[in-house]
Design a protein around this motif. Structure first.
Motif, PDB file in Angstrom:
ATOM      1  N   PRO A   7       0.826  -1.209   0.000  1.00  0.00           N
ATOM      2  CA  PRO A   7       0.000   0.000   0.000  1.00  0.00           C
ATOM      3  C   PRO A   7       0.860   1.260   0.000  1.00  0.00           C
ATOM      4  O   PRO A   7       1.931   1.300   0.598  1.00  0.00           O
ATOM      5  N   VAL A   8       0.372   2.275  -0.686  1.00  0.00           N
ATOM      6  CA  VAL A   8       1.030   3.572  -0.710  1.00  0.00           C
ATOM      7  C   VAL A   8       0.403   4.400   0.403  1.00  0.00           C
ATOM      8  O   VAL A   8      -0.797   4.694   0.368  1.00  0.00           O
ATOM      9  N   GLU A   9       1.207   4.723   1.391  1.00  0.00           N
ATOM     10  CA  GLU A   9       0.678   5.470   2.526  1.00  0.00           C
ATOM     11  C   GLU A   9       0.817   6.954   2.237  1.00  0.00           C
ATOM     12  O   GLU A   9       1.907   7.513   2.249  1.00  0.00           O
ATOM     13  N   SER A  10      -0.283   7.566   1.942  1.00  0.00           N
ATOM     14  CA  SER A  10      -0.324   9.003   1.700  1.00  0.00           C
ATOM     15  C   SER A  10      -1.613   9.511   2.313  1.00  0.00           C
ATOM     16  O   SER A  10      -2.107   8.954   3.274  1.00  0.00           O
ATOM     17  N   LEU A  11      -2.149  10.516   1.736  1.00  0.00           N
ATOM     18  CA  LEU A  11      -3.434  10.992   2.219  1.00  0.00           C
ATOM     19  C   LEU A  11      -4.489   9.934   1.976  1.00  0.00           C
ATOM     20  O   LEU A  11      -4.427   9.195   1.003  1.00  0.00           O
ATOM     21  N   PRO A  12      -5.491   9.834   2.855  1.00  0.00           N
ATOM     22  CA  PRO A  12      -6.557   8.858   2.614  1.00  0.00           C
ATOM     23  C   PRO A  12      -7.238   9.137   1.284  1.00  0.00           C
ATOM     24  O   PRO A  12      -7.314  10.278   0.879  1.00  0.00           O
ATOM     25  N   PRO A  13      -7.732   8.163   0.576  1.00  0.00           N
ATOM     26  CA  PRO A  13      -7.706   6.744   0.931  1.00  0.00           C
ATOM     27  C   PRO A  13      -6.372   6.106   0.566  1.00  0.00           C
ATOM     28  O   PRO A  13      -5.633   6.606  -0.273  1.00  0.00           O
ATOM     29  N   GLU A  14      -6.103   4.986   1.211  1.00  0.00           N
ATOM     30  CA  GLU A  14      -4.887   4.216   0.931  1.00  0.00           C
ATOM     31  C   GLU A  14      -4.963   3.685  -0.497  1.00  0.00           C
ATOM     32  O   GLU A  14      -6.006   3.242  -0.946  1.00  0.00           O
ATOM     33  N   ILE A  15      -3.857   3.741  -1.213  1.00  0.00           N
ATOM     34  CA  ILE A  15      -3.807   3.294  -2.606  1.00  0.00           C
ATOM     35  C   ILE A  15      -3.000   2.006  -2.672  1.00  0.00           C
ATOM     36  O   ILE A  15      -1.920   1.914  -2.103  1.00  0.00           O
ATOM     37  N   THR A  16      -3.544   1.017  -3.374  1.00  0.00           N
ATOM     38  CA  THR A  16      -2.825  -0.234  -3.589  1.00  0.00           C
ATOM     39  C   THR A  16      -2.650  -0.440  -5.086  1.00  0.00           C
ATOM     40  O   THR A  16      -3.603  -0.304  -5.854  1.00  0.00           O
ATOM     41  N   LEU A  17      -1.438  -0.718  -5.503  1.00  0.00           N
ATOM     42  CA  LEU A  17      -1.127  -0.960  -6.904  1.00  0.00           C
ATOM     43  C   LEU A  17      -0.812  -2.427  -7.119  1.00  0.00           C
ATOM     44  O   LEU A  17      -0.591  -3.172  -6.173  1.00  0.00           O
ATOM     45  N   GLY A  18      -0.731  -2.815  -8.357  1.00  0.00           N
ATOM     46  CA  GLY A  18      -0.318  -4.162  -8.708  1.00  0.00           C
ATOM     47  C   GLY A  18       0.469  -4.093  -9.996  1.00  0.00           C
ATOM     48  O   GLY A  18       0.571  -3.031 -10.612  1.00  0.00           O
ATOM     49  N   GLY A  19       1.015  -5.193 -10.395  1.00  0.00           N
ATOM     50  CA  GLY A  19       1.779  -5.181 -11.628  1.00  0.00           C
ATOM     51  C   GLY A  19       2.087  -6.572 -12.123  1.00  0.00           C
ATOM     52  O   GLY A  19       1.972  -7.555 -11.390  1.00  0.00           O
ATOM     53  N   SER A  20       2.455  -6.629 -13.370  1.00  0.00           N
ATOM     54  CA  SER A  20       2.890  -7.871 -13.995  1.00  0.00           C
ATOM     55  C   SER A  20       4.317  -7.661 -14.487  1.00  0.00           C
ATOM     56  O   SER A  20       4.622  -6.637 -15.089  1.00  0.00           O
ATOM     57  N   VAL A  21       5.168  -8.621 -14.224  1.00  0.00           N
ATOM     58  CA  VAL A  21       6.582  -8.520 -14.555  1.00  0.00           C
ATOM     59  C   VAL A  21       6.946  -9.603 -15.554  1.00  0.00           C
ATOM     60  O   VAL A  21       6.588 -10.771 -15.371  1.00  0.00           O
ATOM     61  N   GLY A  22       7.650  -9.210 -16.605  1.00  0.00           N
ATOM     62  CA  GLY A  22       8.184 -10.154 -17.569  1.00  0.00           C
ATOM     63  C   GLY A  22       9.696 -10.170 -17.470  1.00  0.00           C
ATOM     64  O   GLY A  22      10.324  -9.115 -17.396  1.00  0.00           O
ATOM     65  N   VAL A  23      10.279 -11.344 -17.460  1.00  0.00           N
ATOM     66  CA  VAL A  23      11.719 -11.485 -17.280  1.00  0.00           C
ATOM     67  C   VAL A  23      12.323 -12.197 -18.483  1.00  0.00           C
ATOM     68  O   VAL A  23      11.830 -13.242 -18.912  1.00  0.00           O
ATOM     69  N   ALA A  24      13.379 -11.619 -19.030  1.00  0.00           N
ATOM     70  CA  ALA A  24      14.199 -12.267 -20.055  1.00  0.00           C
ATOM     71  C   ALA A  24      15.649 -12.046 -19.654  1.00  0.00           C
ATOM     72  O   ALA A  24      16.001 -10.986 -19.136  1.00  0.00           O
ATOM     73  N   LEU A  25      16.481 -13.040 -19.877  1.00  0.00           N
ATOM     74  CA  LEU A  25      17.870 -12.990 -19.428  1.00  0.00           C
ATOM     75  C   LEU A  25      18.847 -12.978 -20.600  1.00  0.00           C
ATOM     76  O   LEU A  25      18.608 -13.621 -21.620  1.00  0.00           O
ATOM     77  N   PHE A  26      19.934 -12.253 -20.404  1.00  0.00           N
ATOM     78  CA  PHE A  26      21.037 -12.238 -21.363  1.00  0.00           C
ATOM     79  C   PHE A  26      22.136 -13.122 -20.805  1.00  0.00           C
ATOM     80  O   PHE A  26      22.481 -12.990 -19.633  1.00  0.00           O
ATOM     81  N   PRO A  27      22.699 -14.004 -21.539  1.00  0.00           N
ATOM     82  CA  PRO A  27      22.504 -14.361 -22.934  1.00  0.00           C
ATOM     83  C   PRO A  27      21.591 -15.572 -23.129  1.00  0.00           C
ATOM     84  O   PRO A  27      21.427 -16.047 -24.242  1.00  0.00           O
ATOM     85  N   GLN A  28      20.961 -16.074 -22.031  1.00  0.00           N
ATOM     86  CA  GLN A  28      20.140 -17.279 -22.138  1.00  0.00           C
ATOM     87  C   GLN A  28      18.983 -17.132 -23.121  1.00  0.00           C
ATOM     88  O   GLN A  28      18.672 -18.065 -23.855  1.00  0.00           O
TER      89      GLN A  28
END
Length: 76
Positions: A21-42
């Motif tokens: 949660p992002v604690e700032s002025l009310p109301p509390e904000i909650t974010l989400g996300g999707s992460v994609g991973v690719a590796l070098f050199p694999q």
């Protein structure tokens, strides 16, 4: 540690930071996300391909409603 374990740990930390949660002025904000991973050199041999594959992995994570995905050849 194996590379897979390190990558999993890093992706989980990023997802947790995004979901705290992002604690700032009310109301509390909650974010989400999707992460994609690719590796070098694999997975890729240059920056453009690496970003493209990480993007593909991110969209697979979104479609699967998962927090993150690591690129694999089936995502091409």
């Amino acid at each position: 540690l194996r590379t897979d374990a390190v990558v999993d740990g890093m992706a989980q930390k990023v997802v947790k930071l995004l979901s705290d949660p992002v604690e700032s002025l009310p109301p509390e904000i909650t974010l989400g996300g999707s992460v994609g991973v690719a590796l070098f050199p694999q997975h890729a041999q240059d920056e453009e391909q690496l970003v493209h594959y990480a993007d593909a992995a991110m969209y697979h994570a979104k479609r699967a409603r998962e927090n993150y995905r690591i690129f694999d050849a089936s995502m091409r």
